[in-house]
Design an enzyme around this catalytic site. Structure first.
Site, short mmCIF file in Angstrom:
data_model
loop_
_atom_site.label_atom_id
_atom_site.label_comp_id
_atom_site.label_asym_id
_atom_site.label_seq_id
_atom_site.Cartn_x
_atom_site.Cartn_y
_atom_site.Cartn_z
N ARG A 136 0.78 -1.24 0.00
CA ARG A 136 0.00 0.00 0.00
C ARG A 136 0.81 1.29 0.00
NH1 ARG A 136 -4.91 0.72 3.96
NH2 ARG A 136 -3.27 0.58 5.53
N ASP A 137 2.13 1.21 -0.02
CA ASP A 137 2.91 2.45 0.04
C ASP A 137 4.16 2.36 -0.82
OD1 ASP A 137 3.41 5.03 0.79
OD2 ASP A 137 4.22 4.54 2.76
#
Length: 357
Positions: A136-137
């Site tokens: 997610r990052d």
């Protein structure tokens, strides 16, 4: 280093005489140092509950990294513990520079260099997804190039979550790299695929991609990299843009499929950026083509040039890489004397690809 949710220190394991990275959970908006300048305390009663929840998430981050500990090209966790009313994670210290730092200092990267750095990260993400986790990052500031061996290392698992859950209310995202579904909390491995391709896009164009919400209103907000003079083959560009599709169903089914598509992308007839339309026609190009014909005339005579004019496909290729013919090298001239002018056009075009690399 200091971020919005924590502070990272460089420490020393005296027993092993090994440097380590120590990440302290310290959310600046809800926490502060106490009178002893060591302990962490909430700025208000309302913030106290948020601080406690954050500490639990920090411990979960450590557990997540441990789950990925055996995956190559990911940062390792040695220990984690609670103290001073906060959480500390002891991790592998990776000395080097992030891709964002390299980008800011040296500008846009060539496609081969960018993909060489990013391919191991793609493999790490594929293994992470197989363990039902989504990072997610993924972004240039979360990828480190180690100075001692040049390997790429994926950092910061603080946002990693299970791909089996819907994370409503947890809208963690990084604009430009986060896909549309991440704004609603519904993520999957394809969300990392979007961020991965967005990172590649930034590396080769030096332009951070537009936010996904902006792309909803302006489909042209993210221009194909070659339009921004990026050094990427057309076939690889097509793979990249599909990986950044707004609808996750339009992306590749897995990171492995995405990497296979990149590996299968051929350089094509032109490796450099798209030639602006105004340069495809006009006096400048006419001069270049006239110069090419003059070379052919000197070596092979007018009959060969007549043959070339009957080869529209080859002439189109000559337009695409016309600049190569304004600076032919001696080795090319020798080949021209041995082979046909038609062969030389192909040879020179391939040499142009090698030159741009």
């Amino acid at each position: 280093g200091r971020g919005g949710f924590g502070i990272t220190y460089v420490g020393l394991n005296e027993r092993l005489d090994r440097r380590v990275a120590i990440k302290e959970y310290f959310p600046e908006n809800i926490a502060r140092r106490s009178a002893d300048h060591i302990h962490v305390e909430a700025v208000s009663e309302e913030a106290a509950a948020m601080l406690e929840e954050g500490k639990n998430k920090a411990l979960q981050e450590a557990r997540t990294i441990v789950m990925a500990d055996s995956i190559p090209n990911t940062v390792r966790v040695y220990d984690c513990f609670s103290r001073n009313n906060t959480v500390y994670i002891i991790m592998e210290y990776v000395e080097g520079e992030t891709l964002l730092t390299r980008l800011s200092q040296k500008g846009a990267m060539k496609w081969e260099d960018a993909f060489r750095a990013m391919r191991p990260i793609g493999e790490a993400l594929q293994e992470l997804h197989q363990r039902n986790l989504v990072h997610r990052d993924v972004s240039p500031d979360n990828i480190m190039i180690a100075s001692y061996d040049g390997r790429s290392v994926l950092l910061d698992f603080g946002a990693a979550v299970s791909s089996r859950a819907v994370h409503e209310g947890d809208r963690l995202r990084k604009d430009g790299y986060a896909p549309p579904e991440q704004y609603t909390g519904q993520v999957s491995g394809r969300s990392d695929e979007y961020a991965y391709c967005a990172t590649l896009y930034h590396l080769i164009t030096a332009v951070r991609p537009a936010r996904a919400v902006q792309r909803r209103f302006d489909p042209e907000a993210v221009k194909p990299p070659r339009k921004l003079h990026a050094d990427i083959p057309e076939s690889a560009q097509a793979v990249l843009m599909r990986g950044m599709a707004m609808d996750e169903d339009d992306r590749y089914p897995t990171m492995a499929a995405l990497l296979d598509a990149f590996d299968g992308a051929e350089p094509g007839s032109e490796h450099g950026p798209d030639v602006p339309k105004q340069r495809k026609t006009g006096k400048g190009l006419q001069i270049l083509l006239a110069g090419l014909m003059s070379v052919c005339l000197l070596i092979f005579g007018a009959s060969t040039i007549t043959g070339l004019r009957n080869q529209p496909e080859i002439m189109v290729r000559a337009r695409a890489g016309a600049s190569i013919y304004s600076r032919p090298g001696g080795d090319v001239v020798e080949r021209m004397q041995e082979e046909t002018c038609l062969w030389v056009q192909e040879s020179a075009r391939k040499q142009d690809v090698t030159y741009l690399r």
